[in-house]
Design a protein around this motif. Structure first.
Motif, PDB file in Angstrom:
ATOM      1  N   TYR A  84       8.225   2.097   5.928  1.00 16.54           N
ATOM      2  CA  TYR A  84       7.915   0.869   5.199  1.00 16.54           C
ATOM      3  C   TYR A  84       6.847   1.131   4.131  1.00 16.54           C
ATOM      4  O   TYR A  84       6.982   0.699   2.973  1.00 16.54           O
ATOM      5  CB  TYR A  84       7.469  -0.272   6.131  1.00 16.54           C
ATOM      6  N   GLY A 120      -3.318   7.375  -6.745  1.00 15.80           N
ATOM      7  CA  GLY A 120      -2.677   6.064  -6.904  1.00 15.80           C
ATOM      8  C   GLY A 120      -2.412   5.780  -8.382  1.00 15.80           C
ATOM      9  O   GLY A 120      -1.260   5.523  -8.776  1.00 15.80           O
ATOM     10  N   ARG A 176      -2.912  -3.351  -2.608  1.00 16.41           N
ATOM     11  CA  ARG A 176      -3.475  -3.396  -3.973  1.00 16.41           C
ATOM     12  C   ARG A 176      -2.550  -2.672  -4.948  1.00 16.41           C
ATOM     13  O   ARG A 176      -1.779  -1.798  -4.537  1.00 16.41           O
ATOM     14  CB  ARG A 176      -4.874  -2.780  -4.007  1.00 16.41           C
ATOM     15  N   GLN A 197       7.096   0.646  -0.377  1.00 20.34           N
ATOM     16  CA  GLN A 197       6.326  -0.326  -1.160  1.00 20.34           C
ATOM     17  C   GLN A 197       6.327   0.038  -2.652  1.00 20.34           C
ATOM     18  O   GLN A 197       6.155   1.204  -3.013  1.00 20.34           O
ATOM     19  CB  GLN A 197       4.883  -0.393  -0.647  1.00 20.34           C
ATOM     20  N   PRO A 198       6.456  -0.968  -3.517  1.00 20.02           N
ATOM     21  CA  PRO A 198       6.399  -0.703  -4.955  1.00 20.02           C
ATOM     22  C   PRO A 198       4.951  -0.464  -5.384  1.00 20.02           C
ATOM     23  O   PRO A 198       4.023  -0.877  -4.689  1.00 20.02           O
ATOM     24  CB  PRO A 198       6.927  -2.004  -5.564  1.00 20.02           C
ATOM     25  N   ARG A 199       4.784   0.139  -6.531  1.00 22.72           N
ATOM     26  CA  ARG A 199       3.425   0.499  -6.934  1.00 22.72           C
ATOM     27  C   ARG A 199       2.557  -0.709  -7.273  1.00 22.72           C
ATOM     28  O   ARG A 199       1.343  -0.600  -7.341  1.00 22.72           O
ATOM     29  CB  ARG A 199       3.451   1.483  -8.111  1.00 22.72           C
ATOM     30  N   THR A 200       3.153  -1.857  -7.432  1.00 24.98           N
ATOM     31  CA  THR A 200       2.345  -3.075  -7.607  1.00 24.98           C
ATOM     32  C   THR A 200       1.588  -3.416  -6.334  1.00 24.98           C
ATOM     33  O   THR A 200       0.597  -4.135  -6.378  1.00 24.98           O
ATOM     34  CB  THR A 200       3.222  -4.306  -7.916  1.00 24.98           C
ATOM     35  N   THR A 201       2.048  -2.923  -5.208  1.00 23.21           N
ATOM     36  CA  THR A 201       1.602  -3.454  -3.928  1.00 23.21           C
ATOM     37  C   THR A 201       1.561  -2.357  -2.873  1.00 23.21           C
ATOM     38  O   THR A 201       2.280  -2.372  -1.890  1.00 23.21           O
ATOM     39  CB  THR A 201       2.561  -4.613  -3.503  1.00 23.21           C
ATOM     40  N   PHE A 202       0.683  -1.391  -3.111  1.00 23.96           N
ATOM     41  CA  PHE A 202       0.517  -0.279  -2.165  1.00 23.96           C
ATOM     42  C   PHE A 202      -0.450  -0.669  -1.044  1.00 23.96           C
ATOM     43  O   PHE A 202      -1.528  -1.207  -1.313  1.00 23.96           O
ATOM     44  CB  PHE A 202      -0.108   0.927  -2.882  1.00 23.96           C
ATOM     45  N   ALA A 203      -0.099  -0.344   0.192  1.00 20.58           N
ATOM     46  CA  ALA A 203      -1.087  -0.424   1.284  1.00 20.58           C
ATOM     47  C   ALA A 203      -1.762   0.930   1.405  1.00 20.58           C
ATOM     48  O   ALA A 203      -1.091   1.968   1.353  1.00 20.58           O
ATOM     49  CB  ALA A 203      -0.407  -0.770   2.596  1.00 20.58           C
ATOM     50  N   ASP A 234      -4.216  -3.374   3.939  1.00 20.70           N
ATOM     51  CA  ASP A 234      -4.811  -3.693   2.639  1.00 20.70           C
ATOM     52  C   ASP A 234      -3.802  -3.403   1.539  1.00 20.70           C
ATOM     53  O   ASP A 234      -3.209  -2.332   1.503  1.00 20.70           O
ATOM     54  CB  ASP A 234      -6.113  -2.911   2.413  1.00 20.70           C
TER      55      ASP A 234
END
Lengths: 244, 244, 244, 244
Positions: free
Chosen positions: C222, C179, D238, C226-232, D236
């Motif tokens: 989806y 990450g 982050r 996601q952008p790297r600010t907001t990874f699930a 989740d």
């Protein structure tokens, strides 16, 4: 006798609470809290008759003032006495119902007795437990009684599950804060039907299918005896035959 | 002496395994499995000298044939003898490394010793434990030693975490299948540094900051003594000062 | 076309794998890995006929050399090409059986395909994904397909559960390591029966009671966007009617 | 415009709530609940100016009567209108403090806003969501915003953790009860600092180290679009750089 440290147990009925009281009374003076004196009187008598020391105090754990008054009475009865153990064991707030039929009060009762009750109880017992450090045979211990609903929010169980999840969060947070201060904080997940008078009606196809209150008390005592090198935080207890 | 049931312990070094062996040897004849005889010889001698009964067998738990041969030898030494307890405790496969620097072998070693090793061990001990039902002082018990890595896959820990997660899955599955058959299956999460010769170099700012092997052994023994009404599946053990 | 980044998908049958391939082929050249060419040939043809780019390679993810050879072939077909996405989706190793009837091979097959397979796949895809940083429309993404058995070791399911627990540990560890390097690692828990040809026989009393492969593919896509600010990291997917 | 279904969002400040409102306003008439009109007025104006439909209502989610009055007003403004989505997003009750310095009120505030607030909100939105079945473009959806504290009770965080654990229990219970009735209930764990005006002071050594409110809103919208064959319960979220 008066010099023995205290074991303070909230939520004492004819089942687990009584067994815990009996077990801890072998070492400590026990204080039993329950809303209804009928719940603690028989076990108070039994312990005192058997050479132990026990008192009961009527208190509603979900009421800040009631808890405060109970601990003022403890201080009066046992001035300056430290605690070796405290157990939070009230069963209040259990209800199973379709969500849209729940009243606000049913949800609040569960939250107030399990979450706020746990908070009030911890707030009053932790200073006594911290005082117990070095004076008690084992590290002072605060145990919270959880349930299946502590880790699973089943359909139609939201009030009790919300209360028990919250109580587990409290227990975790306290374990992380007070463990390093030498107080052992634990959480027991009781996953199954306990063998008490109230559950006589639950009949299972197998023998020994209900949890034994005495065995639960033994597990709590075992947690209490652990040295600080090797504290358990969580323990899940269930009958051998339980589905999980 | 020959009529005592067995406690079979895989993964015996100078630390936890030895403490477990000592504790269970108070009640059972113990069989210690380790790849290297140097690991079990001192404790075998100590137990036999102290009036207990112990044998050591060289075995590699990650090798199906090696495990098979070890249990053939157990049957030869203790023909027809049931087991009261079995503990899977090998530490093999621990490695911390940037993922892209791991060799295939490093990953396989962890998986093979923790996951396949647990499988081979369970396959051979469960028939002996089932045979122990009703013959042993406590319900026959199979305990798996887990670690922090059993519930958290930290960066650079994938081999050991994969192995320990897999072992926990195995433990859960066996608990659900063999609990109803009267065998108590448990999983202990050892979350911290154990105080053994190998970890002398880890110095902490606080006293008692490492897990005591004897206290771990006491916890395993406690699990073993639980009645079938009230089995614990999982227990997490850590020093009071541990961050978690 | 040759300049598009790759989406590499292991475990491609007529169900989820095919839907994922179709979805990712809208943006990437897709590489499909399966032991049996019958599994990938129809979807490879379909994608190429529809204007996309797809190749299939026969590979056994549980065999280090087979995976190595497959990635050598990828490099040959798409020299120097980065990957935008990689999905590990093999279903190998599922078996339900009383524990004592399991063969060593049944346990090993599950562990080898899920845990070791995941390791080999990650080892070969991560360098291509790291190369994809800044070149692909979304952060390069590595997704692992989990199952109910990723978080629960049910009775008689130990091989598959051990494999899936291990795979989840690997996914967690990689998410924490890669990450911060800009690669999005995710784990999807597929909790229910997927609506594929092989499950036609499972009939439920309610409509829409099986997971849609296309909807799973949409979820994977989806995650990828996601952008790297907001990874699930983790997502659990199940039919509305599923008990859990 | 009046015939569009509603999206009802509780807990609307200049951050996540506003982004969620903007995203859902592309499809629904939005109702924003907040204690302080300053919190919703700018976004209400913005949405109405942009051709959407939004109203704001002052309400305290922890107060049963206040929530009741808010939904009476919703019914007055949008008589008989169904809801397509409802999001519970209040941040109330966050406090970090040594446990013994907490006031009863600080603990109660967290519990009342997160747990009781969630209950009151669900009680009033679920009938509108059930009414939305078949009328809305996607299955009606109820999303709860969780936090790191939803799954970990850290030291000195007991009020917020207790509240967030309880909210997660509620979400699980509702997902299990209302999923089969066609309402999609989800829980999002927001694990990190959100990039909003209030957190400007938190400076990280890496770019993009805070969660994007718009990306959170996109994730919520994605959850809303899932078909009932393939509902996610938990997600989740982050930043790529977050330690967890």
């Amino acid at each position: 006798m008066a010099s023995k440290a205290l074991a303070i147990i909230a939520g004492v009925g004819p089942g687990t609470g009584a067994s815990i009281a009996r077990r801890f009374a072998q070492t400590y003076s026990v204080v039993l809290l329950s809303r209804n004196p009928d719940n603690y009187e028989p076990i108070v008598k039994e312990i005192n008759a058997g050479g132990g020391k026990a008192i009961g105090i009527s208190a509603d754990v979900s009421d800040a003032n009631s808890v405060k008054a109970a601990f003022a009475q403890i201080e009066k009865e046992f001035p300056g006495t430290a605690a070796g153990a405290a157990v939070f064991n009230p069963s209040g707030g259990f209800v199973k119902k379709p969500f849209l039929e729940l009243t606000d009060e049913q949800f609040s009762t569960a939250i107030d007795s399990q979450a706020k009750g746990g908070f009030y109880f911890a707030k009053h017992t932790l200073p006594l437990l911290l005082k117990g450090k070095g004076q008690t045979p084992h590290p002072p211990t605060l145990i919270f009684t959880g349930a299946t609903a502590s880790v699973k929010g089943s359909a139609q169980f939201s009030p009790f599950a919300a209360g028990k999840f919250a109580l587990r969060a409290l227990a975790q947070s306290l374990a992380r804060e007070f463990g390093p201060q030498g107080v052992h904080v634990s959480h027991a997940i009781i996953d199954g039907v306990i063998d008490i008078p109230r559950t006589k009606g639950y009949v299972f196809p197998h023998e020994d299918a209900k949890l034994s209150p005495d065995a639960i008390a033994d597990s709590y005592w075992y947690l209490h005896t652990q040295p600080r090198t090797t504290f358990a935080f969580e323990l899940d207890l269930r009958p051998y035959i339980e589905k999980w």
